[in-house]
Design a protein around this motif. Structure first.
Motif, mmCIF file in Angstrom:
data_model
loop_
_atom_site.group_PDB
_atom_site.id
_atom_site.type_symbol
_atom_site.label_atom_id
_atom_site.label_comp_id
_atom_site.label_asym_id
_atom_site.label_seq_id
_atom_site.Cartn_x
_atom_site.Cartn_y
_atom_site.Cartn_z
ATOM 1 N N GLU A 1 -53.516 24.286 34.680
ATOM 2 C CA GLU A 1 -54.080 24.976 35.670
ATOM 3 C C GLU A 1 -53.387 24.241 37.062
ATOM 4 O O GLU A 1 -52.921 25.191 37.833
ATOM 5 N N SER A 2 -53.320 23.151 37.256
ATOM 6 C CA SER A 2 -52.755 22.587 38.550
ATOM 7 C C SER A 2 -51.289 22.692 38.494
ATOM 8 O O SER A 2 -50.634 22.984 39.615
ATOM 9 N N ARG A 3 -50.550 22.558 37.662
ATOM 10 C CA ARG A 3 -49.143 22.966 37.522
ATOM 11 C C ARG A 3 -48.854 24.504 37.856
ATOM 12 O O ARG A 3 -48.162 24.683 38.651
ATOM 13 N N ASN A 4 -49.792 25.419 37.364
ATOM 14 C CA ASN A 4 -49.522 26.555 37.451
ATOM 15 C C ASN A 4 -49.943 26.960 39.114
ATOM 16 O O ASN A 4 -49.015 27.733 39.378
ATOM 17 N N GLN A 5 -50.817 26.265 39.608
ATOM 18 C CA GLN A 5 -51.096 26.459 41.011
ATOM 19 C C GLN A 5 -49.840 26.021 41.854
ATOM 20 O O GLN A 5 -49.476 26.745 42.801
ATOM 21 N N PHE A 6 -49.235 24.817 41.809
ATOM 22 C CA PHE A 6 -48.077 24.553 42.270
ATOM 23 C C PHE A 6 -47.034 25.815 42.067
ATOM 24 O O PHE A 6 -46.352 26.049 43.238
ATOM 25 N N LEU A 7 -46.718 26.034 40.821
ATOM 26 C CA LEU A 7 -45.727 27.041 40.622
ATOM 27 C C LEU A 7 -46.123 28.340 41.580
ATOM 28 O O LEU A 7 -45.437 29.219 42.121
ATOM 29 N N ALA A 8 -47.428 28.940 41.643
ATOM 30 C CA ALA A 8 -47.820 30.254 42.097
ATOM 31 C C ALA A 8 -47.615 30.021 43.633
ATOM 32 O O ALA A 8 -47.403 30.985 44.411
ATOM 33 N N ASN A 9 -47.457 28.595 44.169
ATOM 34 C CA ASN A 9 -47.405 28.402 45.654
ATOM 35 C C ASN A 9 -46.004 28.290 46.151
ATOM 36 O O ASN A 9 -45.771 27.848 47.245
ATOM 37 N N GLY A 10 -45.103 28.795 45.177
ATOM 38 C CA GLY A 10 -43.655 28.903 45.649
ATOM 39 C C GLY A 10 -43.045 27.580 45.426
ATOM 40 O O GLY A 10 -41.735 27.293 45.846
ATOM 41 N N MET A 11 -43.447 26.593 44.455
ATOM 42 C CA MET A 11 -42.620 25.421 44.162
ATOM 43 C C MET A 11 -41.230 25.500 43.658
ATOM 44 O O MET A 11 -40.342 24.880 43.963
#
Length: 161
Positions: A129-139
């Motif tokens: 979930e934390s990885r996906n949040q970074f990806l969702a925020n444009g990483m």
């Protein structure tokens, strides 16, 4: 740029793997990762400016930098755990606004024929979930922008051998 970022984020694992080739020697690509003035010129999305508050790229050293976009600031910090010249970096990475999520990241610098370099890395997150949040925020876009800017930086500054 001619060498795109390849990013793999397995659906059920809290990690991300990436690879990017550069048309510059390993030494130059590594140097741009460990010299604070160079690092500030390429890290992150194209629409941010970067201020380096602390940058000690040695085993046990720490870093902190701040991205600015207009009046908004985004601070990041971490610790260098292993630094092997022109070969390897192992460090933590933390977005200060989310201190519960610290990633462990490694980067490997490999010489390719023709004086080129392949950068490969892996980031390990506390959860999917934390990885996906970074990806969702444009990483991914930020990484791609940053590496394109690194190409431009290296082209402007030439090889230091």
């Amino acid at each position: 740029m001619s060498n795109p970022l390849t990013l793999n984020a397995p659906a059920d694992e809290p990690l991300m793997e990436y690879s990017r080739d550069f048309d510059f020697p390993v030494h130059d690509v590594f140097r741009a990762h460990v010299e604070p003035d160079a690092y500030a010129q390429w890290i992150g999305p194209q629409d941010v400016t970067t201020r380096i508050d602390r940058f000690e790229p040695r085993t046990g050293g720490s870093y902190r930098f701040v991205h600015s976009r207009g009046s908004d600031e985004y601070a990041f910090r971490g610790v260098f755990h292993t630094v092997r010249q022109d070969e390897f970096l192992l460090q933590t990475f933390e977005f200060e606004a989310d201190p519960e999520v610290v990633t462990l990241e490694y980067s490997t610098f490999t010489a390719l024929p023709g004086g080129r370099c392949r950068l490969t890395g892996r980031s390990l997150y506390p959860s999917v979930e934390s990885r996906n949040q970074f990806l969702a925020n444009g990483m991914e876009e930020g990484m791609s922008d940053g590496y394109n800017q690194l190409d431009e930086f290296l082209a402007r500054n030439g090889s230091t051998g």
